[in-house]
Design a protein around this motif. Structure first.
Motif, PDB file in Angstrom:
ATOM      1  N   SER A 151       0.832  -1.202   0.000  1.00 29.45           N
ATOM      2  CA  SER A 151       0.000   0.000   0.000  1.00 29.45           C
ATOM      3  C   SER A 151       0.866   1.251   0.000  1.00 29.45           C
ATOM      4  CB  SER A 151      -0.915   0.013   1.227  1.00 29.45           C
ATOM      5  OG  SER A 151      -0.145   0.173   2.412  1.00 29.45           O
ATOM      6  N   ASP A 152       0.247   2.379  -0.338  1.00 24.02           N
ATOM      7  CA  ASP A 152       0.985   3.643  -0.319  1.00 24.02           C
ATOM      8  C   ASP A 152       1.502   3.941   1.082  1.00 24.02           C
ATOM      9  OD1 ASP A 152       0.494   4.018  -2.999  1.00 24.02           O
ATOM     10  OD2 ASP A 152      -1.253   5.298  -2.694  1.00 24.02           O
ATOM     11  N   GLU A 153       0.693   3.645   2.086  1.00 25.81           N
ATOM     12  CA  GLU A 153       1.090   3.902   3.466  1.00 25.81           C
ATOM     13  C   GLU A 153       2.302   3.053   3.847  1.00 25.81           C
ATOM     14  OE1 GLU A 153      -2.007   3.266   6.265  1.00 25.81           O
ATOM     15  OE2 GLU A 153      -0.785   3.774   8.010  1.00 25.81           O
ATOM     16  N   GLU A 154       2.271   1.784   3.459  1.00 27.99           N
ATOM     17  CA  GLU A 154       3.411   0.897   3.764  1.00 27.99           C
ATOM     18  C   GLU A 154       4.652   1.331   2.989  1.00 27.99           C
ATOM     19  OE1 GLU A 154       0.949  -3.261   4.590  1.00 27.99           O
ATOM     20  OE2 GLU A 154       1.441  -2.633   2.542  1.00 27.99           O
ATOM     21  N   ALA A 155       4.469   1.758   1.744  1.00 26.92           N
ATOM     22  CA  ALA A 155       5.604   2.171   0.917  1.00 26.92           C
ATOM     23  C   ALA A 155       6.238   3.456   1.420  1.00 26.92           C
ATOM     24  CB  ALA A 155       5.157   2.350  -0.530  1.00 26.92           C
ATOM     25  N   GLU A 156       5.473   4.263   2.125  1.00 26.51           N
ATOM     26  CA  GLU A 156       5.983   5.541   2.614  1.00 26.51           C
ATOM     27  C   GLU A 156       6.517   5.460   4.044  1.00 26.51           C
ATOM     28  OE1 GLU A 156       2.691   8.139   2.136  1.00 26.51           O
ATOM     29  OE2 GLU A 156       2.744   8.059  -0.066  1.00 26.51           O
ATOM     30  N   GLU A 157       6.459   4.275   4.648  1.00 30.43           N
ATOM     31  CA  GLU A 157       6.966   4.140   6.016  1.00 30.43           C
ATOM     32  C   GLU A 157       8.464   4.381   6.042  1.00 30.43           C
ATOM     33  OE1 GLU A 157       7.048   0.941   9.745  1.00 30.43           O
ATOM     34  OE2 GLU A 157       6.194   0.367   7.801  1.00 30.43           O
ATOM     35  N   LEU A 158       8.908   5.238   6.941  1.00 29.87           N
ATOM     36  CA  LEU A 158      10.300   5.655   6.997  1.00 29.87           C
ATOM     37  C   LEU A 158      11.110   4.843   8.000  1.00 29.87           C
ATOM     38  CD1 LEU A 158       9.833   9.540   6.988  1.00 29.87           C
ATOM     39  CD2 LEU A 158      10.575   8.126   5.062  1.00 29.87           C
ATOM     40  N   LEU A 159      12.388   4.724   7.733  1.00 24.55           N
ATOM     41  CA  LEU A 159      13.318   4.162   8.697  1.00 24.55           C
ATOM     42  C   LEU A 159      13.370   5.058   9.934  1.00 24.55           C
ATOM     43  CD1 LEU A 159      16.242   3.340   6.235  1.00 24.55           C
ATOM     44  CD2 LEU A 159      14.872   1.651   7.457  1.00 24.55           C
ATOM     45  N   PRO A 160      13.899   4.569  11.055  1.00 19.76           N
ATOM     46  CA  PRO A 160      13.981   5.404  12.261  1.00 19.76           C
ATOM     47  C   PRO A 160      14.700   6.734  12.032  1.00 19.76           C
ATOM     48  CG  PRO A 160      14.418   3.135  12.822  1.00 19.76           C
ATOM     49  CD  PRO A 160      14.323   3.178  11.330  1.00 19.76           C
ATOM     50  N   SER A 161      15.612   6.773  11.056  1.00 17.68           N
ATOM     51  CA  SER A 161      16.314   8.019  10.766  1.00 17.68           C
ATOM     52  C   SER A 161      15.386   9.066  10.164  1.00 17.68           C
ATOM     53  CB  SER A 161      17.460   7.758   9.781  1.00 17.68           C
ATOM     54  OG  SER A 161      16.949   7.335   8.528  1.00 17.68           O
ATOM     55  N   GLY A 162      14.262   8.621   9.587  1.00 18.42           N
ATOM     56  CA  GLY A 162      13.316   9.536   8.985  1.00 18.42           C
ATOM     57  C   GLY A 162      13.735  10.086   7.644  1.00 18.42           C
ATOM     58  N   LYS A 163      14.784   9.519   7.038  1.00 18.67           N
ATOM     59  CA  LYS A 163      15.324  10.060   5.797  1.00 18.67           C
ATOM     60  C   LYS A 163      15.152   9.146   4.587  1.00 18.67           C
ATOM     61  CE  LYS A 163      18.835  12.784   8.218  1.00 18.67           C
ATOM     62  NZ  LYS A 163      20.291  13.072   8.363  1.00 18.67           N
ATOM     63  N   MET A 164      14.681   7.926   4.797  1.00 15.60           N
ATOM     64  CA  MET A 164      14.539   6.980   3.698  1.00 15.60           C
ATOM     65  C   MET A 164      13.453   5.970   4.042  1.00 15.60           C
ATOM     66  SD  MET A 164      17.460   4.472   2.032  1.00 15.60           S
ATOM     67  CE  MET A 164      18.584   5.844   1.778  1.00 15.60           C
ATOM     68  N   THR A 165      12.698   5.538   3.033  1.00 20.66           N
ATOM     69  CA  THR A 165      11.668   4.551   3.293  1.00 20.66           C
ATOM     70  C   THR A 165      12.269   3.153   3.369  1.00 20.66           C
ATOM     71  OG1 THR A 165      11.196   4.121   0.947  1.00 20.66           O
ATOM     72  CG2 THR A 165      10.004   5.956   2.010  1.00 20.66           C
ATOM     73  N   TYR A 166      11.539   2.258   4.043  1.00 19.30           N
ATOM     74  CA  TYR A 166      11.988   0.872   4.120  1.00 19.30           C
ATOM     75  C   TYR A 166      12.055   0.253   2.733  1.00 19.30           C
ATOM     76  CZ  TYR A 166      11.648   0.581   9.216  1.00 19.30           C
ATOM     77  OH  TYR A 166      11.847   0.751  10.560  1.00 19.30           O
ATOM     78  N   LEU A 167      11.071   0.562   1.890  1.00 16.73           N
ATOM     79  CA  LEU A 167      11.024  -0.036   0.557  1.00 16.73           C
ATOM     80  C   LEU A 167      12.223   0.389  -0.272  1.00 16.73           C
ATOM     81  CD1 LEU A 167       9.679  -1.676  -1.642  1.00 16.73           C
ATOM     82  CD2 LEU A 167       8.225   0.304  -2.167  1.00 16.73           C
ATOM     83  N   PHE A 168      12.516   1.667  -0.290  1.00 11.58           N
ATOM     84  CA  PHE A 168      13.659   2.136  -1.073  1.00 11.58           C
ATOM     85  C   PHE A 168      14.953   1.575  -0.505  1.00 11.58           C
ATOM     86  CE2 PHE A 168      17.128   4.939  -2.175  1.00 11.58           C
ATOM     87  CZ  PHE A 168      16.887   5.244  -3.505  1.00 11.58           C
ATOM     88  N   ASN A 169      15.088   1.570   0.824  1.00  7.35           N
ATOM     89  CA  ASN A 169      16.309   1.086   1.462  1.00  7.35           C
ATOM     90  C   ASN A 169      16.568  -0.381   1.127  1.00  7.35           C
ATOM     91  OD1 ASN A 169      17.424  -0.360   4.235  1.00  7.35           O
ATOM     92  ND2 ASN A 169      18.477   1.545   3.750  1.00  7.35           N
ATOM     93  N   ARG A 170      15.536  -1.196   1.186  1.00 10.26           N
ATOM     94  CA  ARG A 170      15.722  -2.628   0.931  1.00 10.26           C
ATOM     95  C   ARG A 170      15.940  -2.912  -0.551  1.00 10.26           C
ATOM     96  NH1 ARG A 170      11.220  -4.909   5.296  1.00 10.26           N
ATOM     97  NH2 ARG A 170      12.245  -3.954   7.104  1.00 10.26           N
ATOM     98  N   ALA A 171      15.266  -2.159  -1.414  1.00 11.22           N
ATOM     99  CA  ALA A 171      15.513  -2.305  -2.848  1.00 11.22           C
ATOM    100  C   ALA A 171      16.933  -1.872  -3.184  1.00 11.22           C
ATOM    101  CB  ALA A 171      14.498  -1.470  -3.635  1.00 11.22           C
ATOM    102  N   HIS A 172      17.401  -0.830  -2.513  1.00 11.22           N
ATOM    103  CA  HIS A 172      18.781  -0.356  -2.717  1.00 11.22           C
ATOM    104  C   HIS A 172      19.777  -1.434  -2.328  1.00 11.22           C
ATOM    105  CE1 HIS A 172      22.489   1.949  -2.149  1.00 11.22           C
ATOM    106  NE2 HIS A 172      22.512   1.488  -0.919  1.00 11.22           N
ATOM    107  N   TRP A 173      19.546  -2.090  -1.164  1.00 11.11           N
ATOM    108  CA  TRP A 173      20.476  -3.124  -0.728  1.00 11.11           C
ATOM    109  C   TRP A 173      20.389  -4.361  -1.609  1.00 11.11           C
ATOM    110  CZ3 TRP A 173      24.681  -2.569   1.809  1.00 11.11           C
ATOM    111  CH2 TRP A 173      24.818  -1.497   2.699  1.00 11.11           C
ATOM    112  N   ALA A 174      19.213  -4.662  -2.123  1.00 12.48           N
ATOM    113  CA  ALA A 174      19.096  -5.767  -3.079  1.00 12.48           C
ATOM    114  C   ALA A 174      19.950  -5.471  -4.298  1.00 12.48           C
ATOM    115  CB  ALA A 174      17.637  -5.959  -3.474  1.00 12.48           C
ATOM    116  N   ARG A 175      19.857  -4.258  -4.808  1.00 15.50           N
ATOM    117  CA  ARG A 175      20.661  -3.849  -5.962  1.00 15.50           C
ATOM    118  C   ARG A 175      22.149  -3.895  -5.636  1.00 15.50           C
ATOM    119  NH1 ARG A 175      24.626  -0.480  -6.634  1.00 15.50           N
ATOM    120  NH2 ARG A 175      23.551   0.968  -5.244  1.00 15.50           N
TER     121      ARG A 175
END
Length: 308
Positions: free
Chosen positions: A38-62
């Motif tokens: 969902s949009d809400e889940e995709a926009e959930e931020l890491l504790p740092s508040g600077k990056m979403t979980y989805l982007f962070n995990r996709a970045h590490w997969a890459r």
């Protein structure tokens, strides 16, 4: 659906790059649809508040796919699938994970060289509470730090190869100043002219009169192009011509065995900094990078509970 862990995202991310995606931001919407995020889940931020979980995990997969040689990055922030990556997809794998990537020599070498002591199933990227029983929480933090630094080291070297020669030389001066060179009241650093520099790219004066100076040579070489002995000989010749006693030769690649041996025999004091050490120094002295998140490890204050 909650955001999957980074290993679950590896195969979908690789397929998206096979479909001509060129960056992680371009993959986000497809990943949302594929995993019903969902949009809400995709926009959930890491504790740092600077990056979403989805982007962070996709970045590490890459990142992990790149370390295995399945993806390559011709430019910073842009990625493309390699022939090896296409060969992997041709086998129709049901999943890609760290255990599978360990079969590739590039990945194994990267993990053993840069992240010794880390675990394949380290959960730092997964927002999970699982703890490896053979590691203390402090050990896990140290292992995670090694993984983060190893990825940052490669990103820094990629960025260095893309800046202009003059910007690279200025960066080296900035690094040496951050390390304490030229910090005296009258210390100063200068870049030599682009042409006719006689093999000297920069000078850092440790005193007002320039009696104690460090001369610098900086070369942006591809990883496979090592600095040879003749390169060092020319630099030493330039030092002799300037009556200099101290020199620093910096490269983004490495030095040949003959070059290292030659430096040990010359009269001048010459320090060689290869790409790996350069990136490590940049990380240590906060040059070209910035702190994104700080984690505090707290313990009980016994003095507070002591009877007065």
């Amino acid at each position: 659906m909650p955001v999957p862990d980074y290993q679950t995202l590896m195969l979908p991310v690789l397929k998206l790059f096979a479909e001509s995606k060129q960056s992680i931001p371009e993959c986000i919407e497809d990943l949302k649809q594929q995993f019903n995020i969902s949009d809400e889940e995709a926009e959930e931020l890491l504790p740092s508040g600077k990056m979403t979980y989805l982007f962070n995990r996709a970045h590490w997969a890459r990142t992990y796919l790149g370390k295995a040689g399945l993806l390559e990055s011709p430019k910073r922030g842009q990625h493309q699938i390699t022939q090896l990556g296409l060969d992997v997809l041709a086998k129709n794998p049901t999943a890609i994970n760290n255990k599978m990537l360990a079969a590739f020599s590039d990945f194994s070498e990267w993990r053993s060289r840069d992240t010794v002591g880390s675990k394949d199933e380290l959960e730092v990227h997964n927002n999970a509470s699982t703890i490896e029983f053979d590691q203390t929480p402090e050990d896990q933090i140290q292992s995670a730090s090694k993984i983060l630094d190893a990825a940052l080291r490669d990103d820094l070297l990629t960025a260095l190869l893309q800046v202009s020669p003059t910007r690279f030389e200025r960066l080296i001066l900035d690094l040496l100043k951050s390390m304490g060179f030229g910090r005296s009241k009258h210390g100063q650093s200068i870049l030599t002219p682009v042409s006719g520099d006689g093999g000297i790219d920069g000078i850092i004066n440790e005193d007002a009169l320039g009696l104690d100076a460090v001369y610098i040579q900086a070369k942006r070489y591809a990883p496979e192009n090592r600095v040879s002995r003749p390169d060092i000989q020319r630099f030493v010749g330039s030092l002799t011509g300037e009556s200099a006693t101290k020199g620093v030769f910096v490269t983004t690649s490495d030095f040949s065995k003959e070059a290292k041996q030659y430096v040990e025999r010359v009269q001048q004091r010459v320090i060689l900094i290869n790409g790996r050490l350069l990136a490590d120094l940049m990380i240590e002295h906060d040059v070209g990078g910035r702190t994104r998140t700080t984690y505090l490890v707290k313990s009980i204050d016994d003095d507070y509970f002591t009877d007065i």
